[in-house]
Structure formats: structure tokens, C-alpha cells
Scaffold this motif. Structure first.
Motif, PDB file in Angstrom:
ATOM      1  N   UNK A 168       0.820  -1.683   0.245  1.00  8.48           N
ATOM      2  CA  UNK A 168      -0.315   0.194  -0.140  1.00  8.48           C
ATOM      3  C   UNK A 168       0.921   1.364   0.366  1.00  8.48           C
ATOM      4  N   UNK A 169       0.386   2.127  -0.950  1.00  8.67           N
ATOM      5  CA  UNK A 169       1.449   3.523  -0.843  1.00  8.67           C
ATOM      6  C   UNK A 169       0.945   4.472   1.000  1.00  8.67           C
ATOM      7  N   UNK A 170       2.142   5.471   1.077  1.00  6.72           N
ATOM      8  CA  UNK A 170       1.985   6.325   1.534  1.00  6.72           C
ATOM      9  C   UNK A 170       1.903   6.756   1.629  1.00  6.72           C
TER      10      UNK A 170
ATOM     11  N   UNK B 265      -1.863  26.048   8.228  1.00  9.87           N
ATOM     12  CA  UNK B 265      -0.371  26.067   6.355  1.00  9.87           C
ATOM     13  C   UNK B 265      -0.833  23.895   6.362  1.00  9.87           C
ATOM     14  N   UNK B 266      -0.833  23.946   7.957  1.00 12.46           N
ATOM     15  CA  UNK B 266      -0.494  21.917   7.279  1.00 12.46           C
ATOM     16  C   UNK B 266      -2.076  21.674   7.399  1.00 12.46           C
ATOM     17  N   UNK B 267      -3.237  22.068   7.621  1.00 15.30           N
ATOM     18  CA  UNK B 267      -4.355  21.434   7.331  1.00 15.30           C
ATOM     19  C   UNK B 267      -4.268  21.829   5.022  1.00 15.30           C
ATOM     20  N   UNK B 268      -3.920  22.378   5.015  1.00 13.87           N
ATOM     21  CA  UNK B 268      -4.036  22.775   3.421  1.00 13.87           C
ATOM     22  C   UNK B 268      -3.373  21.827   3.375  1.00 13.87           C
ATOM     23  N   UNK B 269      -1.541  20.832   3.856  1.00 12.50           N
ATOM     24  CA  UNK B 269      -1.118  19.890   3.192  1.00 12.50           C
ATOM     25  C   UNK B 269      -1.290  19.255   3.129  1.00 12.50           C
TER      26      UNK B 269
ATOM     27  N   UNK C  60      -4.536  13.923  -3.837  1.00  8.57           N
ATOM     28  CA  UNK C  60      -4.192  13.508  -5.047  1.00  8.57           C
ATOM     29  C   UNK C  60      -3.451  12.256  -4.359  1.00  8.57           C
ATOM     30  N   UNK C  61      -3.701  11.518  -3.621  1.00  8.11           N
ATOM     31  CA  UNK C  61      -3.581  10.264  -3.224  1.00  8.11           C
ATOM     32  C   UNK C  61      -4.699   9.952  -2.480  1.00  8.11           C
TER      33      UNK C  61
ATOM     34  N   UNK D  12      -4.005   6.263  -0.935  1.00  4.94           N
ATOM     35  CA  UNK D  12      -2.289   5.780   0.529  1.00  4.94           C
ATOM     36  C   UNK D  12      -3.085   6.525   1.656  1.00  4.94           C
ATOM     37  N   UNK D  13      -1.748   5.527   2.389  1.00  2.00           N
ATOM     38  CA  UNK D  13      -2.623   6.026   4.244  1.00  2.00           C
ATOM     39  C   UNK D  13      -1.042   7.904   4.206  1.00  2.00           C
ATOM     40  N   UNK D  14      -2.115   8.472   4.881  1.00  2.00           N
ATOM     41  CA  UNK D  14      -1.639   9.573   5.221  1.00  2.00           C
ATOM     42  C   UNK D  14      -0.753   8.992   6.416  1.00  2.00           C
ATOM     43  N   UNK D  15       0.635   9.628   6.926  1.00  2.00           N
ATOM     44  CA  UNK D  15       1.715   9.373   7.638  1.00  2.00           C
ATOM     45  C   UNK D  15       1.760  11.103   8.188  1.00  2.00           C
ATOM     46  N   UNK D  16       1.362  10.912   9.569  1.00  2.00           N
ATOM     47  CA  UNK D  16       1.883  11.834   9.833  1.00  2.00           C
ATOM     48  C   UNK D  16       3.332  12.810  10.835  1.00  2.00           C
ATOM     49  N   UNK D  17       4.754  13.158  10.655  1.00  2.00           N
ATOM     50  CA  UNK D  17       5.616  13.677  10.781  1.00  2.00           C
ATOM     51  C   UNK D  17       5.797  14.041  11.449  1.00  2.00           C
ATOM     52  N   UNK D  18       6.529  14.109  12.915  1.00  2.00           N
ATOM     53  CA  UNK D  18       6.370  15.472  13.712  1.00  2.00           C
ATOM     54  C   UNK D  18       7.943  15.484  14.446  1.00  2.00           C
ATOM     55  N   UNK D  19       8.730  16.245  13.720  1.00  2.00           N
ATOM     56  CA  UNK D  19       9.679  16.386  14.618  1.00  2.00           C
ATOM     57  C   UNK D  19      10.047  17.440  15.852  1.00  2.00           C
TER      58      UNK D  19
END
Length: 90
Positions: free
Chosen positions: A3-5, A16-20, A27-28, A31-38
Motif C-alpha cells: 500500500x502506498x504511504x 498551513x498544515x491543514x492545506x498540505x 491527490x493520493x 494512500x495511507x497518510x503518515x504524519x511526521x512531527x519532529x
């Protein structure tokens, strides 16, 4: 790959992040959306109306500061997660 991620970097700016996230969801759609926060901890922490270098604070103050930062990060990520959950209903 089964499966595409799609990995999306998220920060504190929800607008801004909501728009992304919405763009990636559109567009996908499969796909599984994977949120990354550092999280990069600050060298400074609030102290009596000013700031104190983290290394000079006692352990109780450090733990309270870490707990507050953790709670804020969890609240932020839950907000993004709820946005992703509504995507599944679309």
C-alpha cells in the motif's frame, strides 16, 4: 510495496498544515497518510516571567516543562488526526 504511504511533515501552524494534508488526501486518495512531527527541545524554559537555561533547572521543573510540551504536542497531533479521520468519511 502493498500500500502506498504519503508522509507529511506537520508543525504548529495548523492552517498551513491543514492545506498540505487536504492536498495529499485529494491527490493520493488511496494512500495511507503518515504524519511526521519532529520535536526539537528548546535549550530554554520559561521561569518566573523570563527564561532559564534548561540545564540549570531542577528535575521537578524540567519534568513539569516536559509534561506541558508533551501535552501540547499530543493536542496538536490529535487535531491533525481528526482531520485525517474525516478524510476517510469523504
Amino acid at each position: 510495496m502493498d500500500q502506498e504511504e504519503v508522509h507529511i511533515a506537520v508543525g504548529k501552524n495548523f492552517k498551513r498544515e491543514k492545506a498540505n494534508i487536504l492536498w495529499a488526501a485529494a491527490n493520493f486518495p488511496r494512500a495511507t497518510l503518515v504524519l511526521v512531527n519532529v520535536h526539537w527541545p528548546s535549550k530554554w524554559m520559561p521561569f518566573m516571567g523570563g527564561e532559564l537555561l534548561y540545564k540549570f533547572a531542577d528535575e521537578k521543573e524540567k519534568q513539569m516543562h516536559r509534561d506541558k510540551q508533551t501535552e501540547a504536542t499530543v493536542r496538536m497531533l490529535l487535531q491533525y488526526k481528526s482531520l485525517c479521520d474525516t478524510r476517510e468519511v469523504m
